[in-house]
Write a protein that holds these residues in place. Structure first.
Motif, mmCIF file in Angstrom:
data_model
loop_
_atom_site.group_PDB
_atom_site.id
_atom_site.type_symbol
_atom_site.label_atom_id
_atom_site.label_comp_id
_atom_site.label_asym_id
_atom_site.label_seq_id
_atom_site.Cartn_x
_atom_site.Cartn_y
_atom_site.Cartn_z
ATOM 1 N N ARG A 59 0.857 -1.193 0.000
ATOM 2 C CA ARG A 59 0.000 0.000 0.000
ATOM 3 C C ARG A 59 0.893 1.243 0.000
ATOM 4 N N PHE A 60 0.507 2.218 -0.851
ATOM 5 C CA PHE A 60 1.298 3.438 -0.999
ATOM 6 C C PHE A 60 0.356 4.640 -0.895
ATOM 7 N N PRO A 61 0.829 5.727 -0.274
ATOM 8 C CA PRO A 61 -0.011 6.933 -0.181
ATOM 9 C C PRO A 61 -0.208 7.563 -1.548
ATOM 10 N N LEU A 62 -1.417 8.073 -1.781
ATOM 11 C CA LEU A 62 -1.798 8.628 -3.085
ATOM 12 C C LEU A 62 -2.410 10.012 -2.896
ATOM 13 N N ALA A 63 -2.116 10.921 -3.826
ATOM 14 C CA ALA A 63 -2.676 12.270 -3.790
ATOM 15 C C ALA A 63 -3.035 12.701 -5.200
ATOM 16 N N VAL A 64 -4.112 13.452 -5.337
ATOM 17 C CA VAL A 64 -4.565 13.988 -6.631
ATOM 18 C C VAL A 64 -4.170 15.460 -6.708
ATOM 19 N N GLN A 65 -3.456 15.830 -7.766
ATOM 20 C CA GLN A 65 -2.991 17.204 -7.943
ATOM 21 C C GLN A 65 -3.410 17.722 -9.320
ATOM 22 N N ASP A 66 -3.612 19.037 -9.410
ATOM 23 C CA ASP A 66 -3.995 19.679 -10.670
ATOM 24 C C ASP A 66 -2.744 20.032 -11.466
ATOM 25 N N LEU A 67 -2.748 19.702 -12.747
ATOM 26 C CA LEU A 67 -1.626 20.029 -13.626
ATOM 27 C C LEU A 67 -1.604 21.526 -13.931
ATOM 28 N N PRO A 68 -0.432 22.087 -14.265
ATOM 29 C CA PRO A 68 -0.372 23.514 -14.607
ATOM 30 C C PRO A 68 -1.186 23.858 -15.852
ATOM 31 N N THR A 69 -1.254 22.932 -16.805
ATOM 32 C CA THR A 69 -2.007 23.155 -18.045
ATOM 33 C C THR A 69 -2.769 21.884 -18.412
ATOM 34 N N ILE A 70 -3.680 22.034 -19.350
ATOM 35 C CA ILE A 70 -4.431 20.879 -19.850
ATOM 36 C C ILE A 70 -3.562 20.087 -20.830
ATOM 37 N N VAL A 71 -3.570 18.778 -20.690
ATOM 38 C CA VAL A 71 -2.816 17.888 -21.577
ATOM 39 C C VAL A 71 -3.817 17.094 -22.409
ATOM 40 N N GLU A 72 -3.636 17.092 -23.730
ATOM 41 C CA GLU A 72 -4.517 16.353 -24.619
ATOM 42 C C GLU A 72 -3.969 14.951 -24.852
ATOM 43 N N SER A 73 -4.854 13.970 -24.844
ATOM 44 C CA SER A 73 -4.456 12.590 -25.115
ATOM 45 C C SER A 73 -5.056 12.137 -26.440
ATOM 46 N N TYR A 74 -4.289 11.328 -27.169
ATOM 47 C CA TYR A 74 -4.702 10.832 -28.484
ATOM 48 C C TYR A 74 -4.479 9.320 -28.557
ATOM 49 N N LYS A 75 -5.190 8.685 -29.471
ATOM 50 C CA LYS A 75 -4.976 7.271 -29.750
ATOM 51 C C LYS A 75 -4.987 7.063 -31.261
ATOM 52 N N THR A 76 -4.374 5.974 -31.689
ATOM 53 C CA THR A 76 -4.288 5.673 -33.108
ATOM 54 C C THR A 76 -4.414 4.170 -33.311
ATOM 55 N N TYR A 77 -4.981 3.803 -34.473
ATOM 56 C CA TYR A 77 -5.118 2.394 -34.826
ATOM 57 C C TYR A 77 -4.162 1.991 -35.951
ATOM 58 N N ASP A 78 -3.621 2.977 -36.677
ATOM 59 C CA ASP A 78 -2.763 2.667 -37.815
ATOM 60 C C ASP A 78 -1.427 3.395 -37.767
ATOM 61 N N ASP A 79 -1.096 4.044 -36.649
ATOM 62 C CA ASP A 79 0.151 4.795 -36.483
ATOM 63 C C ASP A 79 0.269 5.949 -37.477
ATOM 64 N N VAL A 80 -0.856 6.363 -38.050
ATOM 65 C CA VAL A 80 -0.857 7.485 -38.989
ATOM 66 C C VAL A 80 -1.863 8.544 -38.536
ATOM 67 N N ASN A 81 -3.094 8.123 -38.368
ATOM 68 C CA ASN A 81 -4.166 9.032 -37.980
ATOM 69 C C ASN A 81 -4.310 9.055 -36.459
ATOM 70 N N LEU A 82 -4.452 10.257 -35.917
ATOM 71 C CA LEU A 82 -4.610 10.440 -34.486
ATOM 72 C C LEU A 82 -6.031 10.906 -34.182
ATOM 73 N N VAL A 83 -6.587 10.382 -33.109
ATOM 74 C CA VAL A 83 -7.934 10.751 -32.667
ATOM 75 C C VAL A 83 -7.827 11.227 -31.228
ATOM 76 N N LYS A 84 -8.300 12.438 -30.974
ATOM 77 C CA LYS A 84 -8.258 12.960 -29.613
ATOM 78 C C LYS A 84 -9.294 12.240 -28.765
ATOM 79 N N THR A 85 -8.872 11.852 -27.555
ATOM 80 C CA THR A 85 -9.757 11.088 -26.679
ATOM 81 C C THR A 85 -10.206 11.872 -25.452
ATOM 82 N N ALA A 86 -9.359 12.742 -24.913
ATOM 83 C CA ALA A 86 -9.764 13.436 -23.684
ATOM 84 C C ALA A 86 -8.796 14.570 -23.391
ATOM 85 N N ASN A 87 -9.208 15.435 -22.477
ATOM 86 C CA ASN A 87 -8.356 16.463 -21.886
ATOM 87 C C ASN A 87 -7.998 16.018 -20.478
#
Length: 206
Positions: A59-87
Motif C-alpha cells: 500500500r502506498f499513499p496517493l494524492a490527486v494534484q492539478d496540472l499547470p495546463t491541460i494535456v490532450e491525449s490521443y490514440k491511433t489504430y494505424d500509427d498514422v491518424n490520431l484521434v483525440k480522446t480526452a483532456n
C-alpha cells in the motif's frame, strides 16, 4: 455503447522500483491471473484528493494534484491518424511506501521536461492596476482603433527599410522619400516646345 463519460488521469510514481513493477505488469498478458491486482481507493472523508494505491499486498499513499495546463491525449489504430480522446487536467501522485502523503493540491511541474517548474516560471501574479488607469487605457484603445490619436499624443507614420552596410551588418533605417518635381507651368511648356522646333524639316535626296 455506455453513456458514461470517459475520464483520464496521469499516474506519476515517485518510487522507481514500484514504477518498474507496474510497467512489467502492464506488459504481461491481461488474462494472466498470476499478476497482482492494482487498486486505487480514495478516502471517504475529506476533499477526496487523498487515497491509497494498492499493488498486491503493498500500500502506498496517493494524492490527486492539478496540472499547470491541460494535456490532450490521443490514440491511433494505424500509427498514422490520431484521434483525440480526452483532456487531462489532473495527475495521481504515488509516494514511496511509508512516506508522508503529499498535501499539495496543485502540481508544480508539467508532464514534459520543458514544463518543469512551469507554475512558477509561466504563471505570474496579476498586476495591481488602478481602475482609473484601466478606464483611461480602454478609452485610448478605442480612439486608436478609430485611427485617431489619444489626448496629448501624436501619431507619426515612419517607414523603414532593412539596410546592410559594407561590413555585412544590417539595421533598420528610415526611408527618405524624394519630393516629386512640381508640374511645369504653361510658360515652361511653351518654352520647351519652341526650343524643340527647328523650322521646316529637310528632305535628303538619294
Amino acid at each position: 455503447m455506455s453513456g458514461e463519460r470517459e475520464e483520464q488521469l496521469i499516474l506519476r510514481v515517485q518510487d522507481k522500483d514500484l514504477a518498474d513493477r507496474i510497467k512489467n505488469i502492464l506488459k504481461e498478458d491481461a488474462d494472466s491471473y498470476a499478476s497482482p491486482n492494482i487498486e486505487i481507493h480514495f478516502d471517504e472523508k475529506g476533499s477526496g484528493r487523498r487515497g491509497t494505491f494498492i499493488l498486491g499486498s503493498d500500500r502506498f499513499p496517493l494524492a490527486v494534484q492539478d496540472l499547470p495546463t491541460i494535456v490532450e491525449s490521443y490514440k491511433t489504430y494505424d500509427d498514422v491518424n490520431l484521434v483525440k480522446t480526452a483532456n487531462i487536467g489532473q495527475v495521481l501522485v504515488v509516494s514511496k511506501e511509508g512516506q508522508n502523503q503529499s498535501q499539495a493540491t496543485k502540481c508544480r511541474h508539467g508532464v514534459t521536461p520543458p514544463m518543469r517548474d512551469a507554475r512558477k516560471r509561466m504563471f505570474q501574479k496579476p498586476h495591481n492596476v488602478d481602475s482609473t488607469t484601466m478606464r483611461q487605457l480602454e478609452e485610448d484603445l478605442l480612439v486608436l482603433a478609430q485611427g485617431q490619436a489619444p489626448k496629448n499624443m501624436e501619431i507619426i507614420d515612419v517607414e523603414e527599410e532593412f539596410v546592410v552596410d559594407d561590413a555585412g551588418i544590417g539595421s533598420w533605417q528610415p526611408v527618405t522619400k524624394q519630393r516629386a518635381p512640381a508640374p511645369a507651368t504653361k510658360k515652361q511648356k511653351a518654352k520647351v516646345a519652341a526650343s524643340t522646333s527647328s523650322g521646316p524639316a529637310e528632305v535628303e535626296e538619294f
